[in-house]
Scaffold this active site. Structure first.
Site, short mmCIF file in Angstrom:
data_model
loop_
_atom_site.label_atom_id
_atom_site.label_comp_id
_atom_site.label_asym_id
_atom_site.label_seq_id
_atom_site.Cartn_x
_atom_site.Cartn_y
_atom_site.Cartn_z
N HIS A 219 9.84 26.90 41.80
CA HIS A 219 11.00 27.72 41.41
C HIS A 219 11.66 27.15 40.15
O HIS A 219 11.94 27.89 39.19
CB HIS A 219 12.00 27.74 42.59
CG HIS A 219 13.26 28.48 42.33
ND1 HIS A 219 13.49 29.76 42.81
CD2 HIS A 219 14.41 28.13 41.67
CE1 HIS A 219 14.70 30.16 42.44
NE2 HIS A 219 15.29 29.18 41.76
N GLU A 220 11.89 25.84 40.13
CA GLU A 220 12.59 25.24 39.00
C GLU A 220 11.73 25.22 37.73
O GLU A 220 12.24 25.41 36.62
CB GLU A 220 13.05 23.83 39.35
CG GLU A 220 13.99 23.73 40.54
CD GLU A 220 15.24 24.60 40.40
OE1 GLU A 220 15.60 24.99 39.27
OE2 GLU A 220 15.88 24.88 41.44
#
Length: 517
Positions: A219-220
């Site tokens: 996600h990051e």
């Protein structure tokens, strides 16, 4: 930094996903004018790419990663195995090789895409020394937040490696239930990278459910490659956007493990794409990027992050860097076996010291006089030993590029073909009279109106042809071919078959000249 009361205990683990990437974005938008200007340009490029106005790069992009482990306790000093498990999870997710991609609902399955991005722990540090891609820093800080203190030794963290060469990932203990955050492209290099809490990093060790499949880093890193949250970051409203057309608009983030379909913002019948990596569901509930998101990430790699990484075939080794690391050491090793047997033994002495730089300029004026008397006898038994070691570096880069573009117009003023003596072995009955005036142009004046003479022969036209025009043209071009063969023979690069071809061509030109009168 003071301890956070909500995360003081090692066993006090987050139960709902939270990400501070947008908080960092808003802070930089309010304080950094350069970031504001950069973001405008980056979004313009991303929009054009997502609309199909920019061609995507071919193959895959391999990105070197450095993981900075910042630890206060032994548990926070995570193992290399846990780090390796996270790199594997990143590669599986970004290459669409994750086993749970099969869980994508049929309605969204055609949109699931391979990002063509791979990650590898760095093998060389910024000083050029070997590394395992991991740094370890002991700290007295109990927990960090999204204020970037973990990214500097001055504030208890670890300094980054150059952001244009490495993806910096900091692993530490984050407070306040925060799982991670990232900096969008276009921000300061000193804080560029991704931060993850150690209990949501990788798939083993201290990684704890429901965030133990490596999806926090996925996600990051998505943010680091310019992806936004799928709901558009407008709270629970329906007016936000992630600027990707194939992700349905939805009313706020989804958490936990929703059931399909989950409809919001009139996006039925299929509803929210909550299984997307850029939503807030548990690790087990997210398993896809879309084609539009891939276009946006590829635009990031072609734009603000174009300096990082290397192009690789999606199935193997680096196209660029591996080619530099593994050049051809000896040209002779790359020569076909039959060619090595047929190479002339007595090549010119100056060939090693003064290799041919430009084929046309360095031709001998008279290869017949200067060539080996008997090319057939001079064939070596083992040609590879007689080749210069640096031949790969010094030989012409491409034979075709070094040849004249037009054999007739661009030939040297001094014609090489002057058959007073055979280029190879003098055929019996060969007429020693010159076919071409050595001081004049290669094209016979009788067939070139620019020089003067008879009406030119027009290839394929059938008009304006004189009786000897075709023969003279063939003789002229044939002489040029013999010129090339002579040069190869002189430099020791003509095989035995090539010598036989030269002899046959020479005899054919002699016969043609005799018949042409």
């Amino acid at each position: 930094m003071a301890k956070n009361k909500d995360s003081d205990d090692e066993n006090d683990l987050p139960v709902t996903r939270s990400c501070a990437a947008m908080a960092v974005h808003h802070r930089l938008m309010a304080t950094d004018a350069r970031y504001v200007a950069n973001r405008e340009k980056i979004e313009e490029m991303a929009f054009r790419a997502e609309q199909g106005m920019l061609a995507q790069r071919s193959g895959c992009t391999k990105i070197p990663v450095v993981v900075h482990v910042v630890h206060r306790t032994a548990a926070e000093n995570i193992s290399k195995a846990q780090i390796d498990s996270q790199i594997k999870a990143l590669n599986d997710d970004f290459r669409k090789k994750n086993g749970d991609v099969s869980n994508v609902p049929a309605a969204f399955a055609p949109l699931a895409a391979d990002s063509r991005i791979v990650f590898e722990l760095a093998t060389t540090d910024p000083s050029g020394n070997p590394t395992d891609g991991v740094t370890r820093t002991s700290t007295s800080v109990t927990s960090f937040s999204s204020d970037d203190r973990v990214k500097s030794t001055a504030t208890g963290g670890a300094n980054p490696w150059p952001a244009d060469e490495y993806l910096n990932i900091w692993v530490c203990k984050l407070g306040g239930g925060l799982l991670g955050y990232a900096q969008f492209p276009g921000g300061p290099a000193a804080t560029d990278g991704v931060v993850c809490t150690h209990t949501a990093f990788g798939t083993e060790g201290t990684a704890a459910a429901p965030f133990n499949k490596g999806r926090t880093a996925t996600h990051e890193v998505g943010h680091w490659l310019n992806l936004r949250h799928i709901w558009g970051d407008d709270g629970d409203g329906c007016g936000g956007s992630d600027f990707v057309s194939d992700t349905p608009n939805q009313g706020g983030p989804n958490t936990g493990m929703p059931s399909f379909p989950k409809v919001s913002c009139s996006n039925g019948p299929n509803g929210d794409m909550f299984m997307n990596y850029m939503d807030y569901t548990d690790d087990a509930g997210m398993f896809m990027f879309t084609t539009g998101q891939v276009a946006r990430m590829q635009a990031c790699l072609d734009g603000p992050r174009s300096a990082i990484g290397s192009s690789v075939p999606c199935g193997g080794k680096s196209i660029i860097k591996d080619a530099i690391k593994e050049p051809i050491k000896e040209f002779a090793k790359e020569i076909p076996k039959d060619a090595i047997k047929d190479l002339p033994k007595d090549r010119p002495k100056d060939f090693v010291k003064e290799p041919v730089k430009e084929f046309a300029k360095d031709l001998p004026k008279d290869p017949i006089k200067e060539g080996p008397k008997d090319g057939v006898k001079d064939v070596p038994k083992e040609g590879a030993k007689d080749f210069p070691k640096d031949a790969a570096k010094d030989r012409p880069k491409e034979f075709v590029k070094e040849r004249p573009k037009d054999l007739i117009k661009d030939r040297p003023k001094e014609a090489v073909f002057d058959p007073q003596k055979s280029l190879f072995e003098n055929p019996k009955g060969f007429d020693p009279g010159p076919l071409v005036d050595p001081a004049g142009p290669l094209v016979n004046p009788a067939i070139n109106p620019a020089i003067g003479g008879a009406t030119p022969f027009v290839l394929g036209g059938g008009q304006g042809r004189d009786d000897g025009g075709a023969a003279q043209l063939v003789l002229a071009v044939g002489a040029q071919v013999l010129e090339a063969l002579a040069a190869l023979h002189q430099s020791g690069q003509l095989t035995g078959e090539g010598q036989q071809l030269g002899q046959a061509l020479e005899a054919a030109l002699a016969e043609l000249r005799a018949n042409a009168g």
